[in-house]
Design an enzyme around this catalytic site. Structure first.
Site, PDB file in Angstrom:
ATOM      1  CB  SER A 142      -0.826   0.060   1.229  1.00 57.39           C
ATOM      2  OG  SER A 142      -1.544   1.275   1.322  1.00 57.39           O
ATOM      3  CE1 TYR A 155      -3.800  -2.005   5.200  1.00 55.10           C
ATOM      4  CE2 TYR A 155      -3.144  -0.037   4.491  1.00 55.10           C
ATOM      5  CZ  TYR A 155      -3.885  -1.145   4.170  1.00 55.10           C
ATOM      6  OH  TYR A 155      -4.071  -1.592   2.815  1.00 55.10           O
TER       7      TYR A 155
HETATM    8  P1  NDP Z   1     -11.500  -6.290   1.019  1.00 55.87           P
HETATM    9  O1  NDP Z   1     -11.761  -6.277   2.397  1.00 55.87           O
HETATM   10  O2  NDP Z   1     -12.327  -6.021   0.076  1.00 55.87           O
HETATM   11  O3  NDP Z   1     -11.205  -8.059   0.597  1.00 55.87           O
HETATM   12  C1  NDP Z   1     -10.204  -8.754   1.400  1.00 55.87           C
HETATM   13  C2  NDP Z   1      -9.867  -9.837   0.971  1.00 55.87           C
HETATM   14  O4  NDP Z   1      -8.946 -10.539   1.908  1.00 55.87           O
HETATM   15  C3  NDP Z   1     -11.439 -10.779   1.128  1.00 55.87           C
HETATM   16  O5  NDP Z   1     -11.517 -11.440  -0.188  1.00 55.87           O
HETATM   17  C4  NDP Z   1     -11.307 -11.681   2.402  1.00 55.87           C
HETATM   18  O6  NDP Z   1     -12.043 -12.856   2.372  1.00 55.87           O
HETATM   19  C5  NDP Z   1      -9.859 -11.982   2.393  1.00 55.87           C
HETATM   20  N1  NDP Z   1      -9.087 -12.154   3.529  1.00 55.87           N
HETATM   21  C6  NDP Z   1      -9.077 -11.284   4.840  1.00 55.87           C
HETATM   22  N2  NDP Z   1      -8.349 -11.792   5.719  1.00 55.87           N
HETATM   23  C7  NDP Z   1      -8.039 -13.226   5.407  1.00 55.87           C
HETATM   24  C8  NDP Z   1      -7.245 -14.290   5.874  1.00 55.87           C
HETATM   25  N3  NDP Z   1      -6.767 -14.350   7.063  1.00 55.87           N
HETATM   26  N4  NDP Z   1      -7.086 -15.342   5.071  1.00 55.87           N
HETATM   27  C9  NDP Z   1      -7.737 -15.395   3.736  1.00 55.87           C
HETATM   28  N5  NDP Z   1      -8.208 -14.512   3.345  1.00 55.87           N
HETATM   29  C10 NDP Z   1      -8.592 -13.426   4.048  1.00 55.87           C
HETATM   30  O7  NDP Z   1     -10.050  -5.730   0.742  1.00 55.87           O
HETATM   31  P2  NDP Z   1      -9.375  -5.046  -0.753  1.00 55.87           P
HETATM   32  O8  NDP Z   1      -9.867  -5.461  -2.011  1.00 55.87           O
HETATM   33  O9  NDP Z   1      -9.696  -3.318  -0.586  1.00 55.87           O
HETATM   34  O10 NDP Z   1      -7.840  -5.047  -0.537  1.00 55.87           O
HETATM   35  C11 NDP Z   1      -7.006  -6.063  -0.859  1.00 55.87           C
HETATM   36  C12 NDP Z   1      -5.699  -5.665  -0.603  1.00 55.87           C
HETATM   37  O11 NDP Z   1      -5.246  -4.412  -1.230  1.00 55.87           O
HETATM   38  C13 NDP Z   1      -5.545  -5.896   0.929  1.00 55.87           C
HETATM   39  O12 NDP Z   1      -4.049  -6.183   1.092  1.00 55.87           O
HETATM   40  C14 NDP Z   1      -5.400  -4.196   0.960  1.00 55.87           C
HETATM   41  O13 NDP Z   1      -4.495  -4.028   2.225  1.00 55.87           O
HETATM   42  C15 NDP Z   1      -4.607  -3.707  -0.102  1.00 55.87           C
HETATM   43  N6  NDP Z   1      -4.946  -2.429  -0.664  1.00 55.87           N
HETATM   44  C16 NDP Z   1      -6.005  -1.913  -0.302  1.00 55.87           C
HETATM   45  C17 NDP Z   1      -6.648  -0.501  -0.866  1.00 55.87           C
HETATM   46  C18 NDP Z   1      -7.713   0.067  -1.040  1.00 55.87           C
HETATM   47  O14 NDP Z   1      -7.958   1.224  -1.090  1.00 55.87           O
HETATM   48  N7  NDP Z   1      -8.871  -0.758  -1.022  1.00 55.87           N
HETATM   49  C19 NDP Z   1      -5.358   0.255  -1.091  1.00 55.87           C
HETATM   50  C20 NDP Z   1      -4.158  -0.127  -0.867  1.00 55.87           C
HETATM   51  C21 NDP Z   1      -3.844  -1.482  -0.314  1.00 55.87           C
HETATM   52  P3  NDP Z   1     -13.123 -13.110   3.413  1.00 55.87           P
HETATM   53  O15 NDP Z   1     -13.718 -12.074   4.037  1.00 55.87           O
HETATM   54  O16 NDP Z   1     -14.120 -14.261   2.721  1.00 55.87           O
HETATM   55  O17 NDP Z   1     -12.173 -14.176   4.397  1.00 55.87           O
END
Ligand code: NDP
Length: 248
Positions: A142, A155
């Site tokens: 990020s 984070y």
């Molecule tokens: P979301 O919350 O929309 O999705 C997160 C995903 O991760 C879900 O599919 C969730 O699945 C899964 N997940 C969370 N914890 C676990 C775990 N312990 N084991 C397996 N799966 C897990 O997040 P985003 O799409 O917004 O973000 C995705 C990535 O991008 C992250 O790493 C985030 O930090 C990064 N990011 C996002 C930004 C943004 O603006 N959105 C900006 C910068 C970075 P489930 O709930 O089904 O377990």
């Protein structure tokens, strides 16, 4: 199709950026093994959506922050798919608070889900990639891991840690043709950011030279490039996808 006949593991692809990466990869001919924490309707729907694009796709219920679960997940994928060419460590969470108020539990949970998971998955896939003599690992960081942010010290630390971890792995794995790169999204519209109040969203956007949030698909396109054979000499790279945000 630039990922034809390749197989990828994408963590956290039940929604958001991970889901967009899975769809882009499938459109480029890549077979996709993905995970979320539970096998639910969403996971099954993603499986069906990817399969309809003509590739092999399977969802697994896994907690990637748990060492043994990550080992079992990769073992199962290798048995089901035969090989893994690409790993995208995307799963991540936020649990925001000023340091003054942040609890130990809040700090640990974010570090485990965001950073320890990258270690667990890399450890699990590394022997297979080492044996086959090639691999591409794309870790989702990020811009907050580069610049820091108010109320996101946990984070930011986890995402900065991903950069250091990735650069170290890039050095260790380069001799076996395994590339490790980091994609650092800026402000991307997903469920994770849907809770941001409108006024704050407008302030953030005003600071982005492109004056808008990014889309999950714009992050996915960067991942396709770094995972593909189009960049065989790019490793240890940190690629911001942030509309030109300062400090990134
Ligand atoms: P979301 O919350 O929309 O999705 C997160 C995903 O991760 C879900 O599919 C969730 O699945 C899964 N997940 C969370 N914890 C676990 C775990 N312990 N084991 C397996 N799966 C897990 O997040 P985003 O799409 O917004 O973000 C995705 C990535 O991008 C992250 O790493 C985030 O930090 C990064 N990011 C996002 C930004 C943004 O603006 N959105 C900006 C910068 C970075 P489930 O709930 O089904 O377990």
């Amino acid at each position: 199709m630039i990922l034809e006949n390749k197989t990828a593991i994408i963590t956290g692809a039940t929604r958001g950026i991970g889901h967009a990466i899975a769809v882009r990869f499938a459109k480029e001919g890549c077979n996709v093994a993905f995970c979320g924490r539970t096998r639910n309707e969403k996971m099954i729907a993603v499986e069906q959506e990817l399969s309809a694009l003509g590739v092999k796709a399977k969802g697994y219920a896994t907690d990637v922050a748990d060492y043994d679960s990550a080992q079992a997940f990769v073992k199962e994928v290798l048995a089901d798919f035969g090989k893994v060419d690409i790993l995208v460590n995307n799963a991540g969470i936020t649990d925001d608070s000023a340091v003054k108020r942040m609890t130990e539990e809040q700090f640990d949970r974010v570090m485990h889900t965001n950073l320890k998971s990258v270690f667990c998955m890399t450890k699990a896939i590394q022997p297979a990639m080492w044996r086959q003599g090639h691999g591409a690992i794309v870790n989702i960081g990020s811009v907050v891991g580069i610049a820091g942010n108010y109320n996101q010290a946990n984070y930011a630390a986890s995402k900065a840690g991903i950069i250091g971890f990735s650069k170290s792995c890039a050095k260790e794995f380069a001799a076996r043709n395994i590339r490790v790169n980091v994609v650092c999204p800026g402000f991307i519209e997903t469920e994770m950011t849907a809770e941001v109040p409108k006024e704050l969203m407008a302030t953030w956007c005003s600071r982005i030279p492109m004056k808008r949030p990014g889309t999950a698909d714009e992050v996915a396109q960067a991942c396709v490039f770094l995972a593909s054979d189009m960049c065989p000499y790019i490793t240890s790279h940190v690629m911001p996808v942030c509309g030109g945000m300062e400090d990134a």
